[in-house]
Design a protein around this motif. Structure first.
Motif, PDB file in Angstrom:
ATOM      1  N   TRP A   1       0.850   1.336  -4.152  1.00 12.47           N
ATOM      2  CA  TRP A   1      -0.400   1.532  -4.790  1.00 12.47           C
ATOM      3  C   TRP A   1      -1.310   1.589  -3.410  1.00 12.47           C
ATOM      4  CZ3 TRP A   1       2.642  -2.553  -6.306  1.00 12.47           C
ATOM      5  CH2 TRP A   1       3.265  -2.308  -7.659  1.00 12.47           C
ATOM      6  N   GLU A   2      -2.239   2.544  -3.459  1.00 16.11           N
ATOM      7  CA  GLU A   2      -3.119   2.898  -2.276  1.00 16.11           C
ATOM      8  C   GLU A   2      -3.939   1.740  -2.273  1.00 16.11           C
ATOM      9  OE1 GLU A   2      -6.568   6.185  -0.820  1.00 16.11           O
ATOM     10  OE2 GLU A   2      -5.366   6.496  -2.523  1.00 16.11           O
TER      11      GLU A   2
ATOM     12  N   THR B   1       0.842  -1.009   0.001  1.00 19.21           N
ATOM     13  CA  THR B   1      -0.115  -0.030   0.005  1.00 19.21           C
ATOM     14  C   THR B   1       0.880   1.312  -0.244  1.00 19.21           C
ATOM     15  OG1 THR B   1      -0.055  -0.387   2.496  1.00 19.21           O
ATOM     16  CG2 THR B   1      -1.905  -1.098   1.046  1.00 19.21           C
ATOM     17  N   ASP B   2       2.033   0.876   0.276  1.00 16.80           N
ATOM     18  CA  ASP B   2       2.940   2.189   0.031  1.00 16.80           C
ATOM     19  C   ASP B   2       3.388   2.605  -1.288  1.00 16.80           C
ATOM     20  OD1 ASP B   2       4.370  -0.347  -0.150  1.00 16.80           O
ATOM     21  OD2 ASP B   2       6.279   0.628   0.410  1.00 16.80           O
TER      22      ASP B   2
END
Length: 562
Positions: A317-318, A314-315
């Protein structure tokens, strides 16, 4: 806990596809760690209810009020009962949010739902793989029947699929063991349908993963016609992880199995664009561990594999690993069913049958294959059976006493029934997402589900009922009645989609080999990979896709591509 923290491959999940991944990868020489979020269930010794009858249960098998309280979703349908109590996920520990009703029935233990599945096993056809492209629906499958046919052969020979070769393009033949026979009424109804519809509609033997001949090399005996498959088979007669794939993987000496291991995320190296391993929470202690591997197979079941991807990288791609196309979590599909017909069959009162078969008949799809096109896309097949009514039938004319007892000791009328299983189109609006307000027992975010039938499916259901009535009346049945009961997405227990395969990373999550576009050493081969749903049961296709992907992964490791 395993001492070694690095493996050649990690398999997340131990159900039908996870078992196949472990078998294929270990047989090809890889050291494999299989992670299962739930408890272990040992083959044979842990099938605690396999030999019980209804009278052995305090409530004769029916769910109790307390069971219903603990399982508000499971109690909506047949899975909640005394014989299988404890075999389904604990809903208190593992909640989810329904933005629209979705009946999610989960098996969190070694073997997963391979111990609980219906075992219906059918190949997809060229029609199924080509439909999206021809009709402009969603995206095109990146493979065709020819790509997967050898892998259908491979998994059928090992798993043991009983069935007859029928020569139908819409339902390709396979590598079959002798079929579980139709009974006399089913045979005669099949012949009547052939005559009434000019050979265009076919009532055939169900194709099921119950072996009809022994497989001594797997220590599996043929089906004993007990029809207690969902309790675990002491004979190993139906295919499951425990009876078939897991023993082979263990025998290689290359497998480490770790139950009570909840995978929180896939660890990702943004510079190499490769996954490096997984982070695991011990479900019993809450302690966190990291395991590394060269390749990872996500087989945690459709929604759970997607949940892992959503929580990963998630760092970068959100929306998580594999979300760059905007399709991760979308295009949920199921098979809609619970609509059909039933009727009474006259003239067979002197006929009966032996045993309790674990399968009946199947009527393959005929709509939008033959004849004029309908006002909806795709089609449906039917599953059903004929049998004589037993002691549970109602006899309004009799009161209690001797006459009633004598009447109920004899078999009743022959009746036949069937329900359609219809294809559900992929729809971007049908989705799962991480919920920001609810967490599970371990403090992890849960899924919110928003899925509903579209107009296409609703139109199809009209034909599913009317065609069933038409066929039974054409076959000479009496007292034919349409049937329909409560259905909501999820009840088919065939949830698919959410991380679909495709030809373009801009519109799909996985490529033609089931690799995540954004991390090619991550393979996803459970139901989340499906680009469309066909109308046949999907598990055989998961098996074939998994075996195919495992072979690709090993070759890619050898060549240095991963």
């Amino acid at each position: 806990m395993a001492d070694n923290m690095h493996y050649d491959a990690i398999v997340v999940g131990s159900g039908i596809s996870g078992g196949w991944a472990a078998k294929e990868l270990t047989e090809r020489g890889l050291k494999v760690l299989m992670l299962e979020r739930g408890r272990n269930i040992e083959h044979l010794t842990d099938y605690v209810n396999a030999d019980k009858e209804a009278w052995d249960y305090p409530h004769r098998g029916s769910p109790t009020t307390e069971m219903k309280r603990k399982h508000p979703v499971l109690q909506r349908d047949y899975p909640l009962n005394e014989p299988t109590n404890g075999m389904w996920a604990d809903e208190q520990d593992n909640p989810y949010v329904e933005h629209k009703r979705f009946d999610w029935f989960r098996g969190y233990h070694v073997g997963g739902r391979s111990l609980l599945w219906g075992r219906q096993s059918y190949r997809w056809s060229d029609t199924d793989f080509e439909a999206n492209a021809k009709e402009g629906v969603a995206v095109d499958w990146p493979i065709r029947y020819a790509d997967i046919a050898p892998w259908y052969d491979h998994v059928e020979r090992f798993a043991g699929i009983s069935g007859a070769r029928n020569g139908l393009d819409i339902l390709p033949d396979g590598e079959f063991l002798p079929p579980i026979p139709l009974n006399i009424v089913e045979k005669d109804v099949a012949a009547r349908l052939q005559k009434a519809f000019g050979g265009k509609r076919h009532l055939i033997n169900a194709r099921v993963a119950n072996i009809t001949e022994p497989k001594p090399e797997q220590n599996r005996l043929n089906c004993q016609y007990r029809n207690k498959c969902w309790l675990g088979c002491p004979y190993g007669a139906y295919f499951s992880t425990q009876s078939a794939t897991l023993p082979v993987a263990v025998a290689t000496g290359n497998l480490t199995l770790r139950p009570f291991s909840i995978v929180r995320q896939v660890m990702y190296d943004r510079d190499r664009k490769r996954a490096t391993g997984v982070e695991v929470i011990d479900a019993e202690t809450g302690q966190t561990y990291e395991y590394t591997a060269d390749v990872i197979f996500l087989n945690a079941s459709t929604f759970n594999s997607t949940w892992v991807l959503m929580n990963s990288a998630t760092d970068v791609w959100e929306g998580g690993l594999g979300s760059s196309s905007g399709e991760l979590g979308h295009n949920v599909m199921d098979h809609h069913f619970r609509v059909g017909a039933e009727g009474r069959v006259e003239g067979y009162d002197d006929k009966y049958y032996f045993g309790r078969r674990p399968a009946g008949f199947y009527i393959p799809r005929f709509r939008n294959v033959e004849g004029a096109p309908r006002d909806y896309l795709r089609g449906f097949g039917y599953q059903g059976s004929a049998s004589r009514q037993g002691w549970k039938r109602e006899i309004a004319e009799l009161n209690i006493g001797k006459d009633l007892k004598e009447a109920l000791s004899k078999p009743g009328d022959w009746r036949i029934g069937m329900t359609g299983f219809g294809e559900m189109l992929p729809d971007h609006a049908n989705r799962i997402a991480l919920d920001g307000t609810v967490t599970d027992k371990w403090g992890l975010p849960v899924l919110a589900i928003s899925v509903e039938l579209g107009e296409n499916e609703k139109k199809m259901r009209v034909d599913m009922q009317q065609d069933a009535v038409e066929m039974f009346e054409a076959a000479g049945l009496v007292d034919v009645k349409p049937t329909e009961s409560d259905y909501a997405p999820g009840m088919g227990i065939h949830e698919m989609g959410t991380a679909r395969m495709g030809r373009d990373p801009a519109t799909s999550v996985l490529n033609q080999h089931n690799q995540v576009w954004d991390a090619p050493n991550v393979y996803v081969t459970d139901g989340s990979c499906m680009t469309s749903s066909s109308c046949v049961n999907p598990s055989l296709t998961y098996m074939a896709l998994t075996a195919r992907a495992a072979a690709h992964a090993v070759e890619s490791l050898k060549s240095g591509d991963l």
